[in-house]
Motif scaffolding. Structure first.
Motif, PDB file in Angstrom:
ATOM      1  N   LYS A   1       6.172   5.842   3.208  1.00 40.82           N
ATOM      2  CA  LYS A   1       5.457   4.574   3.273  1.00 40.82           C
ATOM      3  C   LYS A   1       3.950   4.805   3.086  1.00 40.82           C
ATOM      4  O   LYS A   1       3.280   4.062   2.359  1.00 40.82           O
TER       5      LYS A   1
ATOM      6  N   ASP B   1       1.529   3.182   0.235  1.00 43.46           N
ATOM      7  CA  ASP B   1       0.386   2.323   0.582  1.00 43.46           C
ATOM      8  C   ASP B   1      -0.920   2.921   0.079  1.00 43.46           C
ATOM      9  O   ASP B   1      -1.781   2.224  -0.457  1.00 43.46           O
ATOM     10  N   TYR B   2      -1.068   4.223   0.288  1.00 42.10           N
ATOM     11  CA  TYR B   2      -2.313   4.890  -0.098  1.00 42.10           C
ATOM     12  C   TYR B   2      -2.475   4.855  -1.617  1.00 42.10           C
ATOM     13  O   TYR B   2      -3.541   4.555  -2.141  1.00 42.10           O
TER      14      TYR B   2
ATOM     15  N   GLN C   1      -4.764  -2.565   6.956  1.00 36.29           N
ATOM     16  CA  GLN C   1      -3.394  -2.960   7.314  1.00 36.29           C
ATOM     17  C   GLN C   1      -3.369  -3.738   8.615  1.00 36.29           C
ATOM     18  O   GLN C   1      -2.661  -4.738   8.745  1.00 36.29           O
TER      19      GLN C   1
END
Lengths: 376, 395
Positions: B301, B305-306, B69
């Motif tokens: 979030k 994302d994971y 990220q």
């Protein structure tokens, strides 16, 4: 069967010759040790018999597993005078193979998949037996390969060379098992081919129901305990038959007695040795599967401690003696269970190895071992 | 002889193949030595083999997610982050070797890892001695960040709370929320993590007026817990405290269930693993750093994302465990501090870390004088094949 013993026995030739001047120190130490052990066991037996019985059952379970491994040590030693340290790792491989059969390939389900009309009980038995057989076969192939590759080229080398090779093979198997494609993160929990059921004894035998604690003073045991005991006894009987009644058994005994003479008599010594490794490995594989099922856990170093303890059991019973392996293993199992119960769990290994030292000091030939016979 | 020669050639070939196999993920090792200007090298030490390798995989995935990220946003102040992943095996010796390798050979100034306390402790000694800043995502032992005289080690930080806090909260929860009065303690005397939790649990428990009806010790190599289970049955406690890793928890609780034991077990964050045997651990509680069930924008979030980055065996998005969350938080703490400091200078970054206030997945993190984060603690319950969020305890 009684294999003749090794030629290097430091023990007490001719028993009562002349006593060493300070022998009484050691003897009184041993007597005190024995009194302490009896006192601990006695008081605890009186204080809480059901707890004692519970530990005794754990000890039997361990002991019968050790018996299956100890046979391999004792037979191989009897024939080639090699302490096969890779034997404990063959045991580990047995556990791993059963894990792959069950968790990855669902092999224990094949009877139901092929014959959907079969009853669940029969299918479970058939499936579990086939998993065990596959593990045993893989162990046999592995052990024979190890023998051909690692030990056979060293047959005429000094015994220490073969011993070091055995340790090398043992490390190879352990660290091969620890490689990430063998031992993936998703290995625990070990999936069993059949469910474990437990019963408790108090005013008759009752089934343990999940979530309901059995009454105080009840003694519990499980189906895997019964299976281990039965399997181990069957193994003993099969082996006794094999060694006493078959041609191969006669050949094994002859080879163990005198390799050169056996060869002159037309016995194929190499195949006899391979056969001995194979038999030992099959039993270790069986033990490995049952051990993994009983304690539902596998890892690459699984075989080290059970292997070493089975080795101690074989020495305690008299290395080279088949009944000795069983008796030694049962004693080791009890020693360990009682230590866990009445002293503390981490002490169990210390006690096990203390037994090895004591046996080597007091009676290096073990319980069933005979004093050295002079070879002509 | 000829056969033997062919055989040894074969063995050599196998060895060379084996040496090539684990090359994935350490391509950065090629340009070893001097750190070039446009990049920041970060050593990532996690267990990728051995008994607790799921810990390492989760932590690594969390860390690498943060790295990616940051790199997608253009790195830290324009500098690209280069992670160097090494297997520390959760064991002192390999972890020390891995630490020396990333410091001396790859020239890193920052380390994220190790995961297990007993491996973090020796690595932290090396890091302080060599002036490398390290953040352990999950090493909970109190001594990790402390010198022998009780002062904080200058370059050693952690992203999780420490054992004292966790053991104390476990005891308070069992006493107040479960209403237990008699406790039985199971301790692996050779494991700093287990010992630390167990000692603080006991202290808090006795302080609250609870009774300890039995204690048993075992080793991590044990598989047969029947003797201890018989002792538990005999002592008949209200709660058993078992603050060990999931592999031991699986074994003990499975054997306890099979013996018909029906007493709640309480443990620590070592239970948190995708390989925890939920059937065996049913009815147990454990203290943890985070739960995916917590409702907060950061958690939501992070989950998204994971899940987008990692899939499980069946192709579904993976749900991150606490180790992944802590790995992610530790990496973000480090990168934020480097960004605040503005330079690749260990002392300046340490100063920035001391004053950090980061809204992270496992709660809002500030750092206390002993380099421990101050943040919330979560209690989870294992029930009906699921790990459920039970309650949050404020620091």
């Amino acid at each position: 069967m009684q294999f003749p013993l090794s030629s290097s026995k430091p023990g007490i030739p001719g028993a009562v010759k002349k006593r060493a001047p300070l022998a009484w120190v050691g003897q009184s130490f041993l007597i005190i040790l024995a009194i302490i052990v009896v006192a601990i066991l006695g008081t605890n037996l009186v204080k809480d018999p059901s707890l004692f019985a519970q530990y005794f059952i754990s000890g039997l379970q361990l002991g019968f597993v050790y018996a299956m491994i100890a046979l391999g040590y004792t037979m191989v030693y009897g024939i080639v005078k090699l302490i096969n340290f890779a034997h404990g790792d063959v045991f580990m491989v047995g556990a791993f193979v059963s894990y792959y059969c069950v968790a990855r390939f669902q092999l224990h389900m094949w009877p139901l998949n092929v014959f959907p009309s079969m009853s669940v009980g029969l299918a479970t038995i058939l499936g579990s037996v086939s998993v065990i057989l596959i593990s045993m076969i893989v162990c046999v192939v592995l052990a024979v390969t190890i023998e051909k590759v690692a030990y056979k080229p060293l047959r005429d080398a000094p015994r220490i060379a073969a011993l070091i090779t055995a340790i090398g093979v043992s490390f190879f198997l352990e660290y091969f098992g620890a490689l990430s494609f063998v031992y993936t993160p998703r290995f625990i929990p070990y999936e069993r081919p059949f469910p474990v059921t437990a019963w408790y004894i108090q005013d008759g035998i009752h089934k343990v129901v999940a979530g309901v604690t059995p009454p105080a003073g009840a003694i519990t045991f499980s189906n895997i305990f019964l299976i281990i005991v039965v399997a181990s006894i069957i193994v003993q009987i099969v082996l006794q038959y094999l060694v006493r009644r078959t041609k191969m058994g006669i050949a094994m005994r002859a080879t163990s007695f005198d390799k050169a003479a056996a060869r002159l008599m037309g016995i194929n010594v190499d195949s006899v040795i391979s056969f001995t490794f194979a038999i030992g490995a099959a039993f270790a594989g069986l033990g490995g599967v049952l051990y993994a099922i009983a304690y539902s856990s596998i890892w690459a170093q699984l075989g080290i401690l059970p292997g070493l303890k089975a080795f101690i059991a074989a020495v305690l019973g008299g290395i080279g003696s088949i009944p000795g392996a069983l008796v030694g293993a049962l004693i080791m199992g009890q020693a360990e269970a009682m230590t866990m119960g009445f002293i503390s769990t981490p002490m169990r290994d210390a006690v096990a190895f203390t037994i090895l030292i004591l046996v080597l000091l007091v009676r290096p030939t073990g319980i069933f071992g005979e004093p050295e016979q002079e070879k002509a | 002889m000829r056969k033997l020669r062919i055989f040894s050639v074969l063995i050599l070939a196998v060895m060379i193949l084996a040496a090539c196999a684990p090359a994935g993920g350490s391509d950065a090792g090629d340009d070893a030595g001097s750190a070039s200007a446009g990049e920041i090298k970060v050593g990532v030490l996690v267990p990728l083999s051995g008994q607790v390798s799921t810990f390492g995989v989760s932590t690594r995935d969390g860390i690498l997610l943060a790295v990616n990220q940051w790199n997608e946003k253009g790195g830290i102040n324009g500098m690209k982050i280069v992670p160097i992943v090494e297997d520390g095996q959760c064991t002192p010796d390999p972890a020390v070797n891995a630490a020396n390798k990333v410091i001396d050979q790859d020239g890193v100034h920052y380390i994220l890892g190790e995961v297990c306390s007993k491996a973090v402790i020796p690595v932290s000694e090396i890091a302080s001695a060599k002036g490398v800043l390290m953040i352990t995502p999950t090493g909970t032992a109190d001594v990790i960040t402390l010198n022998a005289d009780g002062t904080a080690k200058p370059y050693v930080y952690r992203a999780c709370f420490n054992d004292s806090f966790q053991g104390a909260v476990g005891a308070a929860f069992a006493f107040d929320n479960l209403g237990a009065k008699k406790a039985f303690l199971m301790t692996d005397q050779a494991n700093d993590y287990v010992k630390g939790l167990s000692e603080t649990f006991k202290a808090t428990w006795l302080e609250k007026g609870g009774e300890v009806v039995g204690e048993a010790s075992y080793t991590s190599k044990d598989t047969d817990f029947s003797a201890i289970i018989a002792q538990i049955k005999d002592a008949n406690p209200d709660v058993v405290y078992l603050p060990d890793y999931y592999n031991i928890v699986n074994l003990v609780m499975k054997q306890a269930k099979e013996a018909g034991l029906n007493i709640p077990f309480v443990g620590g964050d070592g239970w948190d693993s995708s390989d925890l045997d939920l059937a065996a651990a049913d009815g147990g509680y454990f203290t943890n750093h985070y739960s995916p069930d917590i409702q907060s924008p950061e958690v939501t979030k992070f989950l998204a994302d994971y899940g987008a980055a990692y899939k499980d065996d069946t192709g579904n998005p993976k749900v991150p465990d606490a180790l992944a969350a802590l790995g992610y938080d530790a990496a973000n703490m480090l990168f934020t501090a480097i960004q605040t400091a503005g330079v690749d200078d260990v002392d300046k970054v340490a100063e920035a870390l001391d004053n950090i206030e980061l809204v992270a997945v496992s709660g809002t993190i500030t750092i206390d004088e002993f380099h421990n984060p101050v943040k919330d603690l979560t209690i989870l319950a294992v029930k009906d094949g699921k790990v459920n969020f039970e309650t949050v305890v404020k620091p």
